[in-house]
Design a protein around this motif. Structure first.
Motif, PDB file in Angstrom:
ATOM      1  N   ILE A  14       3.020  -4.745   4.083  1.00  0.00           N
ATOM      2  CA  ILE A  14       2.525  -5.638   5.128  1.00  0.00           C
ATOM      3  C   ILE A  14       2.522  -4.872   6.441  1.00  0.00           C
ATOM      4  CG2 ILE A  14       2.937  -7.751   6.430  1.00  0.00           C
ATOM      5  CD1 ILE A  14       1.888  -8.205   3.595  1.00  0.00           C
ATOM      6  N   ASP A  15       1.331  -4.627   6.945  1.00  0.00           N
ATOM      7  CA  ASP A  15       1.153  -3.856   8.171  1.00  0.00           C
ATOM      8  C   ASP A  15       1.488  -4.730   9.381  1.00  0.00           C
ATOM      9  OD1 ASP A  15       0.207  -2.445  10.371  1.00  0.00           O
ATOM     10  OD2 ASP A  15      -1.631  -1.808   9.394  1.00  0.00           O
ATOM     11  N   PRO A  16       2.371  -4.279  10.265  1.00  0.00           N
ATOM     12  CA  PRO A  16       2.683  -5.072  11.466  1.00  0.00           C
ATOM     13  C   PRO A  16       1.451  -5.440  12.283  1.00  0.00           C
ATOM     14  CG  PRO A  16       4.251  -3.282  11.231  1.00  0.00           C
ATOM     15  CD  PRO A  16       3.189  -3.056  10.198  1.00  0.00           C
ATOM     16  N   GLN A  17       0.415  -4.618  12.214  1.00  0.00           N
ATOM     17  CA  GLN A  17      -0.802  -4.886  12.980  1.00  0.00           C
ATOM     18  C   GLN A  17      -1.845  -5.680  12.198  1.00  0.00           C
ATOM     19  OE1 GLN A  17      -2.300  -1.365  14.935  1.00  0.00           O
ATOM     20  NE2 GLN A  17      -0.250  -0.650  15.468  1.00  0.00           N
ATOM     21  N   GLY A  18      -1.517  -6.030  10.959  1.00  0.00           N
ATOM     22  CA  GLY A  18      -2.436  -6.833  10.171  1.00  0.00           C
ATOM     23  C   GLY A  18      -3.554  -6.061   9.518  1.00  0.00           C
ATOM     24  N   THR A  21      -2.916  -1.423   3.946  1.00  0.00           N
ATOM     25  CA  THR A  21      -1.849  -0.480   3.620  1.00  0.00           C
ATOM     26  C   THR A  21      -2.291   0.948   3.913  1.00  0.00           C
ATOM     27  OG1 THR A  21      -0.888  -1.937   1.944  1.00  0.00           O
ATOM     28  CG2 THR A  21      -0.442   0.418   1.723  1.00  0.00           C
ATOM     29  N   GLU A  22      -3.545   1.268   3.612  1.00  0.00           N
ATOM     30  CA  GLU A  22      -4.061   2.618   3.851  1.00  0.00           C
ATOM     31  C   GLU A  22      -4.076   2.948   5.347  1.00  0.00           C
ATOM     32  OE1 GLU A  22      -5.364   0.362   1.823  1.00  0.00           O
ATOM     33  OE2 GLU A  22      -4.859   1.350  -0.061  1.00  0.00           O
ATOM     34  N   PHE A  83       0.854 -10.492  -3.686  1.00  0.00           N
ATOM     35  CA  PHE A  83      -0.558 -10.782  -3.976  1.00  0.00           C
ATOM     36  C   PHE A  83      -1.419  -9.529  -3.821  1.00  0.00           C
ATOM     37  CE2 PHE A  83      -0.965 -15.654  -3.069  1.00  0.00           C
ATOM     38  CZ  PHE A  83      -0.082 -15.908  -4.092  1.00  0.00           C
ATOM     39  N   GLU A  84      -1.205  -8.802  -2.725  1.00  0.00           N
ATOM     40  CA  GLU A  84      -2.033  -7.632  -2.441  1.00  0.00           C
ATOM     41  C   GLU A  84      -1.842  -6.560  -3.506  1.00  0.00           C
ATOM     42  OE1 GLU A  84      -2.338  -4.201   1.003  1.00  0.00           O
ATOM     43  OE2 GLU A  84      -1.867  -6.249   1.639  1.00  0.00           O
ATOM     44  N   ALA A  85      -0.576  -6.304  -3.895  1.00  0.00           N
ATOM     45  CA  ALA A  85      -0.308  -5.305  -4.923  1.00  0.00           C
ATOM     46  C   ALA A  85      -0.879  -5.748  -6.271  1.00  0.00           C
ATOM     47  CB  ALA A  85       1.197  -5.063  -5.031  1.00  0.00           C
ATOM     48  N   TRP A  86      -0.728  -7.025  -6.593  1.00  0.00           N
ATOM     49  CA  TRP A  86      -1.234  -7.595  -7.847  1.00  0.00           C
ATOM     50  C   TRP A  86      -2.750  -7.426  -7.930  1.00  0.00           C
ATOM     51  CZ3 TRP A  86       1.479  -9.576 -11.943  1.00  0.00           C
ATOM     52  CH2 TRP A  86       0.805 -10.387 -12.851  1.00  0.00           C
ATOM     53  N   ASP A  87      -3.421  -7.739  -6.841  1.00  0.00           N
ATOM     54  CA  ASP A  87      -4.881  -7.622  -6.825  1.00  0.00           C
ATOM     55  C   ASP A  87      -5.314  -6.163  -6.958  1.00  0.00           C
ATOM     56  OD1 ASP A  87      -5.013 -10.366  -6.522  1.00  0.00           O
ATOM     57  OD2 ASP A  87      -5.454 -10.295  -4.367  1.00  0.00           O
ATOM     58  N   GLN A  88      -4.604  -5.261  -6.292  1.00  0.00           N
ATOM     59  CA  GLN A  88      -4.960  -3.848  -6.396  1.00  0.00           C
ATOM     60  C   GLN A  88      -4.824  -3.358  -7.834  1.00  0.00           C
ATOM     61  OE1 GLN A  88      -2.356  -0.704  -5.009  1.00  0.00           O
ATOM     62  NE2 GLN A  88      -4.058   0.346  -4.016  1.00  0.00           N
ATOM     63  N   LEU A 356       2.443   6.757  -1.867  1.00  0.00           N
ATOM     64  CA  LEU A 356       1.246   7.141  -1.120  1.00  0.00           C
ATOM     65  C   LEU A 356       1.285   8.623  -0.743  1.00  0.00           C
ATOM     66  CD1 LEU A 356       0.919   3.995   1.163  1.00  0.00           C
ATOM     67  CD2 LEU A 356      -0.696   4.695  -0.619  1.00  0.00           C
ATOM     68  N   ALA A 357       2.464   9.130  -0.425  1.00  0.00           N
ATOM     69  CA  ALA A 357       2.598  10.552  -0.107  1.00  0.00           C
ATOM     70  C   ALA A 357       2.221  11.412  -1.305  1.00  0.00           C
ATOM     71  CB  ALA A 357       4.024  10.851   0.344  1.00  0.00           C
ATOM     72  N   LEU A 358       2.643  11.000  -2.501  1.00  0.00           N
ATOM     73  CA  LEU A 358       2.286  11.730  -3.719  1.00  0.00           C
ATOM     74  C   LEU A 358       0.790  11.630  -3.991  1.00  0.00           C
ATOM     75  CD1 LEU A 358       5.232  10.699  -6.065  1.00  0.00           C
ATOM     76  CD2 LEU A 358       4.764  13.006  -5.236  1.00  0.00           C
ATOM     77  N   GLN A 359       0.265  10.415  -3.856  1.00  0.00           N
ATOM     78  CA  GLN A 359      -1.159  10.188  -4.115  1.00  0.00           C
ATOM     79  C   GLN A 359      -2.050  11.041  -3.235  1.00  0.00           C
ATOM     80  OE1 GLN A 359      -1.953   5.875  -3.679  1.00  0.00           O
ATOM     81  NE2 GLN A 359      -3.432   6.270  -5.302  1.00  0.00           N
ATOM     82  N   GLN A 360      -1.706  11.061  -1.951  1.00  0.00           N
ATOM     83  CA  GLN A 360      -2.570  11.724  -0.987  1.00  0.00           C
ATOM     84  C   GLN A 360      -2.160  13.167  -0.691  1.00  0.00           C
ATOM     85  OE1 GLN A 360      -3.461   9.387   2.505  1.00  0.00           O
ATOM     86  NE2 GLN A 360      -3.437   7.453   1.385  1.00  0.00           N
ATOM     87  N   ASP A 361      -1.042  13.600  -1.317  1.00  0.00           N
ATOM     88  CA  ASP A 361      -0.494  14.930  -1.039  1.00  0.00           C
ATOM     89  C   ASP A 361      -0.379  15.135   0.471  1.00  0.00           C
ATOM     90  OD1 ASP A 361       0.609  17.389  -1.455  1.00  0.00           O
ATOM     91  OD2 ASP A 361      -1.278  18.389  -1.948  1.00  0.00           O
ATOM     92  N   ALA A 362       0.214  14.127   1.117  1.00  0.00           N
ATOM     93  CA  ALA A 362       0.382  14.149   2.572  1.00  0.00           C
ATOM     94  C   ALA A 362       1.727  13.509   2.898  1.00  0.00           C
ATOM     95  CB  ALA A 362      -0.751  13.391   3.256  1.00  0.00           C
ATOM     96  N   LEU A 363       2.609  14.265   3.519  1.00  0.00           N
ATOM     97  CA  LEU A 363       3.972  13.812   3.759  1.00  0.00           C
ATOM     98  C   LEU A 363       4.131  13.389   5.223  1.00  0.00           C
ATOM     99  CD1 LEU A 363       5.846  16.684   1.887  1.00  0.00           C
ATOM    100  CD2 LEU A 363       4.815  14.595   0.947  1.00  0.00           C
ATOM    101  N   PRO A 364       4.592  12.147   5.455  1.00  0.00           N
ATOM    102  CA  PRO A 364       4.736  11.674   6.838  1.00  0.00           C
ATOM    103  C   PRO A 364       5.936  12.292   7.527  1.00  0.00           C
ATOM    104  CG  PRO A 364       5.547  10.023   5.303  1.00  0.00           C
ATOM    105  CD  PRO A 364       4.949  11.123   4.460  1.00  0.00           C
TER     106      PRO A 364
END
Length: 416
Positions: A14-18, A21-22, A83-88, A356-364
């Motif tokens: 859940i993004d604080p800005q609405g 997730t991406e 809901f969002e994860a289920w739909d994805q 997401l870090a694994l998926q995108q091969d990008a580490l925050p």
């Protein structure tokens, strides 16, 4: 007994800005903080503290008004994430459906705190003689797992874990175990908390562990591993993963985002609030062992990193003990520097970020880390995003009051 592989087929934050997730993950990679100055609505005793509130969250976009009336905010956030994860994951969401092989495991440190606080106010400050008959079902700690199960028609286990700040990571780990041992085919696993109640903020303030800040400095208030760190930042949060029997996911053509391969859990048994490296080491090693991973296989650790004086160096000491010489080049970051501490939800938030870090091969990165505390040295602290490192496996740590430790080990589906 056949041990089954466990796929991650859906996820959400859940993004604080609405936003999506991406979009949220993109802001984390850019080092952008969601922390703002929060003012409690209790004059003349109001408090102004750095915090993360999901101001962009619109519950009416996910649920109808009659359903929302039965839910505390932590449940609303949790149901939306589920809901969002289920739909994805491409799973059915139809009225009256019955899915006996699907269940839910949810974590929350606080449950319906806001519902209870509203009740106290109504009784003691507003002079009401009766409370809403929905007060109990809004406030109970298993409200989120119950509502997720009802709305999605989940007929398998409905489990709630309250293990302080390791709640959601524990829920994910226990859901993983159910699938591994053939007790379920699909589990909605995650956590939610809405800790910005006046009494909760006051309680954390009394422990002298909340980071200070004003409107200008609030975004930088949480500084894990920094020499000048001054404490944690409370955050509303919710996140969910859909865990699925690998063969079941493949058979229905589901997207497989990552593989959950290990879950390590331990207890320090030494102190209620002071962390202990020995207990964390046991959880870290257990996750590696179950996942069939060597220390050198791990290419990223999403640290628990709360920006407390004792917690941060203890975690680094545990990582150095487990990873040895590899620790010096092991990328580590504490994303709480940007999303704050979601209490019982934080393990799910950071598990999703790790996937997401694994998926995108990008580490925050760890944001605002301009001066590393010498007591926190010995690992490769990421101060900016690291892209294209070819990370194949990663850990997500959750260490809690009461000495509870939970570590999750994930593998990339298509290693670079």
């Amino acid at each position: 007994m056949t041990v089954r592989r466990v796929a991650v087929t859906g996820l959400s934050l859940i993004d604080p800005q609405g936003e999506s997730t991406e979009a949220y993950f993109a802001r984390l990679l850019a080092g952008q903080s969601a922390i703002t100055l929060h003012t409690t609505d209790d004059p003349p005793n109001g408090l102004r503290v750095p915090a993360v509130r999901c101001t962009g969250f619109d519950p009416l976009a996910r649920l109808d008004k009659p359903s929302l009336a039965t839910m505390d905010r932590y449940t609303q956030l949790g149901v939306a994430a589920a809901f969002e994860a289920w739909d994805q994951a491409g799973l059915p969401r139809e009225p009256g459906q019955d899915l006996p092989e699907a269940g839910v495991a949810w974590g929350s440190a606080l449950g319906g705190t806001l519902a209870y606080e509203q009740g106290y106010r109504a009784l003691w400050f507003e002079g009401q003689s009766r409370l809403s008959p929905l007060s109990v079902v809004q406030g109970m700690n298993n409200a989120a797992s119950a509502q997720i199960g009802i709305h999605l028609g989940l007929g398998n286990a409905s489990l709630t874990y309250t293990v302080a700040c390791a709640s959601a990571a524990t829920a994910i780990g226990e859901a993983f175990e159910r699938i591994r041992h053939g007790q379920a085919k699909i589990m909605v696993a995650g956590g939610s908390d809405a800790p910005l109640a006046f009494a909760v903020i006051r309680a954390w303030e009394a422990m002298r562990v909340l980071a200070p800040g004003d409107a200008d400095t609030a975004p930088m208030a949480c500084r894990p591993f920094h020499a000048g760190r001054r404490g944690l930042v409370l955050a509303e949060a919710a996140a969910a993963l859909i865990l699925e029997d690998w063969a079941h996911a493949e058979a229905r053509g589901a997207p497989i985002l990552a593989e959950l391969v290990g879950y390590g859990v331990s207890t320090d048994h030494s102190h209620l609030v002071r962390p202990d490296a020995a207990g964390q080491v046991r959880a870290l090693r257990a996750a590696l062992d179950q996942g069939g991973l060597r220390a050198a296989d791990i290419g990223y650790v999403n640290a628990h990193g709360t920006a407390t004086r004792e917690g941060d160096p203890t975690e680094i000491a545990a990582l150095r003990q487990v990873f040895g010489a590899h620790a010096e080049t092991l990328p580590v970051s504490a994303t709480k520097s940007m999303h704050g501490h979601g209490m019982g939800a934080t393990g799910a938030v950071e598990a999703v970020i790790t996937v997401l870090a694994l998926q995108q091969d990008a580490l925050p990165p760890t944001a605002h880390l301009t001066e590393i505390d010498p007591a926190c040295a010995g690992v490769l602290h990421l101060t900016t995003a690291l892209r294209g490192s070819g990370v194949r496996a990663a850990l997500s740590n959750a260490f809690a009051f009461g000495g509870s430790n939970a570590v999750l080990a994930f593998k990339a589906v298509h290693p670079v």
